[in-house]
Design an enzyme around this catalytic site. Structure first.
Site, PDB file in Angstrom:
ATOM      1  N   LYS A 167      -1.551  -0.854  -3.959  1.00  0.00           N
ATOM      2  CA  LYS A 167      -2.739  -0.060  -3.658  1.00  0.00           C
ATOM      3  C   LYS A 167      -2.328   1.386  -3.474  1.00  0.00           C
ATOM      4  CE  LYS A 167      -5.153  -0.177   0.400  1.00  0.00           C
ATOM      5  NZ  LYS A 167      -6.238  -0.573   1.350  1.00  0.00           N
ATOM      6  N   ASP A 203     -15.675  -1.567   1.585  1.00  0.00           N
ATOM      7  CA  ASP A 203     -14.877  -1.726   2.798  1.00  0.00           C
ATOM      8  C   ASP A 203     -15.707  -1.241   3.988  1.00  0.00           C
ATOM      9  OD1 ASP A 203     -13.050  -1.596   4.885  1.00  0.00           O
ATOM     10  OD2 ASP A 203     -11.539  -0.467   3.809  1.00  0.00           O
ATOM     11  N   ASP A 234      -7.655   3.280  -3.664  1.00  0.00           N
ATOM     12  CA  ASP A 234      -8.465   3.301  -2.444  1.00  0.00           C
ATOM     13  C   ASP A 234      -8.824   4.746  -2.128  1.00  0.00           C
ATOM     14  OD1 ASP A 234      -9.692   2.944  -0.034  1.00  0.00           O
ATOM     15  OD2 ASP A 234      -7.929   2.212   1.027  1.00  0.00           O
ATOM     16  N   GLU A 266     -11.628   1.056  -4.358  1.00  0.00           N
ATOM     17  CA  GLU A 266     -12.116   0.689  -3.037  1.00  0.00           C
ATOM     18  C   GLU A 266     -12.851   1.852  -2.382  1.00  0.00           C
ATOM     19  OE1 GLU A 266     -10.275  -0.951   1.201  1.00  0.00           O
ATOM     20  OE2 GLU A 266      -9.003  -0.844  -0.580  1.00  0.00           O
ATOM     21  N   LYS A 279      -3.549   5.173  -2.420  1.00  0.00           N
ATOM     22  CA  LYS A 279      -4.549   6.021  -1.786  1.00  0.00           C
ATOM     23  C   LYS A 279      -4.808   7.234  -2.685  1.00  0.00           C
ATOM     24  CE  LYS A 279      -5.026   3.830   2.223  1.00  0.00           C
ATOM     25  NZ  LYS A 279      -6.312   3.335   2.756  1.00  0.00           N
ATOM     26  N   GLY A 313      -6.090  -4.573   5.711  1.00  0.00           N
ATOM     27  CA  GLY A 313      -5.354  -4.330   6.940  1.00  0.00           C
ATOM     28  C   GLY A 313      -5.739  -3.022   7.593  1.00  0.00           C
ATOM     29  N   LYS A 361     -12.095  -7.040   6.717  1.00  0.00           N
ATOM     30  CA  LYS A 361     -11.230  -6.814   7.870  1.00  0.00           C
ATOM     31  C   LYS A 361     -11.937  -7.349   9.116  1.00  0.00           C
ATOM     32  CE  LYS A 361      -9.497  -2.557   5.745  1.00  0.00           C
ATOM     33  NZ  LYS A 361      -9.522  -1.085   5.775  1.00  0.00           N
ATOM     34  N   SER A 385       0.835  -1.200   0.000  1.00  0.00           N
ATOM     35  CA  SER A 385       0.000   0.000   0.000  1.00  0.00           C
ATOM     36  C   SER A 385       0.868   1.248   0.000  1.00  0.00           C
ATOM     37  CB  SER A 385      -0.909   0.003   1.229  1.00  0.00           C
ATOM     38  OG  SER A 385      -1.767   1.117   1.217  1.00  0.00           O
TER      39      SER A 385
END
Length: 367
Positions: free
Chosen positions: A161, A238, A188, A213, A163, A290, A262, A135
């Protein structure tokens, strides 16, 4: 198992470098370790909440209060034969799923030790290697961004991933795709967009993303269903999936094609397995996300990821910390990790845990 005593450690573990998302910047992770004790065993769990209520309403300090004042008093001197019993015992407490998950995972640790059976086996998983993804936070220095991604790829991570947030989306994705045209890549958004941004979100179809996401509201399912109808990129939910009932509704509305699961967010491994099973029946892909857990929390998350329908690389953030509260850190090698049979394989280092602890509670002291 009779739970004789409990200890709480609210600790802060520093990152190697700051971690920035659409909802804030962190230099360290504020988290909670729960320790439950029987006459002969001790078990650990983790409440992996964030230190602010920007991801979900529950955050670290509220989790600690609920654990200390409401949950721990309910379980002391209780006989608990299976971790699933905790759900009924705590059913009168609404929400606070991360706090409940910390207790449930500590019970799973005790139960696994008692039966001398690996946790992944108790959950119905397979002793397989888990693929791990990397990430990348919001790094506005483009050279540093590309260097960070290159390093993660060199370390063997199986997907990246990124952000994103309004104003930091199209440009970095274009740059990354020009530099790395074939890497598995997902974005994400952490609920940073609305349906007013639909034209921009449609543009993301150009980047051949694995998924986007949680682009819309943290508690939304309906708008995500409308968005999924209009974009080709698979939506991964999520924050808005807090239970198997939420998952049922998302499936009914065709709100997503993938789920980031999660355990802490949904109250523990039992509810997480129910969600996994429902997704498997309905051809919804699952991956194990995570919450910047320590190796203790990561053990439970990755044990869950041994189930069949976890078909995308999992998250693992233990590499991001300067130090660890275990002797043998949970680490991936060449982008894969074989989940240990028992949490005790990591050997919790309580001296280090206490070093990083800012607030501690013990029922033994209170008696």
């Amino acid at each position: 198992m009779i739970i004789q005593d409990a200890e709480l450690f609210l600790f802060e573990l520093p990152f190697i470098q700051s971690y920035k998302t659409s909802y804030g910047k962190m230099n360290k992770k504020r988290s909670i370790i729960v320790k439950l004790l029987t006459l002969s065993l001790s078990g650990y769990g983790e409440a992996s909440t964030l230190p602010f209520p920007f991801y979900l309403p529950e955050y670290t300090d509220t989790s600690y209060i609920v654990l200390k004042d409401l949950i721990i008093p309910q379980i002391i001197d209780q006989t608990i034969n299976h971790p699933s019993e905790i759900n009924q015992l705590l059913s009168h407490i609404k929400g606070y799923d991360f706090a409940k998950a910390a207790i449930e995972t500590a019970l799973w640790d005790l139960y696994s030790q008692q039966l001398n059976t690996p946790l992944w086996q108790l959950l119905g998983g397979k002793n397989k290697e888990i693929e791990i993804g990397g990430s990348v936070g919001i790094i506005q220095d483009i050279n540093k961004l590309l260097e960070t991604i290159s390093l993660k790829l060199e370390q063997g991570y199986k997907r990246i991933k990124l952000k994103i947030k309004p104003g930091w989306d199209i440009q970095p994705l274009e740059i990354i795709r020009n530099q790395f045209p074939n890497i598995p890549l997902l974005a994400d958004a952490n609920s940073a967009y609305t349906l007013k941004d639909i034209d921009l979100l449609k543009t993301l179809d150009n980047f051949n993303l694995m998924m986007i996401e949680q682009p819309l509201g943290w508690d939304d399912i309906i708008d995500h269903a409308e968005l999924q109808q209009q974009i080709k990129t698979p939506i991964c939910l999520d924050e808005s999936i807090l239970s198997v009932e939420d998952m049922r509704k998302a499936i009914k509305l065709n709100a997503c094609k993938i789920i980031n699961l999660k355990p802490g967010r949904v109250g523990g491994l039992i509810e997480a397995k129910k969600i996994h099973d429902l997704c498997q029946k309905n051809n919804i892909g699952v991956w194990c996300g995570g919450m910047l857990e320590s190796s203790i929390g990561a053990f439970f998350t990755l044990s869950l990821a041994t189930l069949d329908n976890f078909i995308y690389p999992a998250a693992l953030n233990t590499n991001d910390y300067l130090d660890s509260i275990v002797t043998y850190k949970c680490l991936a090698e060449n982008g894969t990790l074989k989940v240990p049979n028992f949490l005790s394989d990591f050997k919790v280092d309580e001296d280090k845990l206490i070093r990083y602890t800012v607030t501690q509670y013990s029922t033994r002291i209170q008696r």
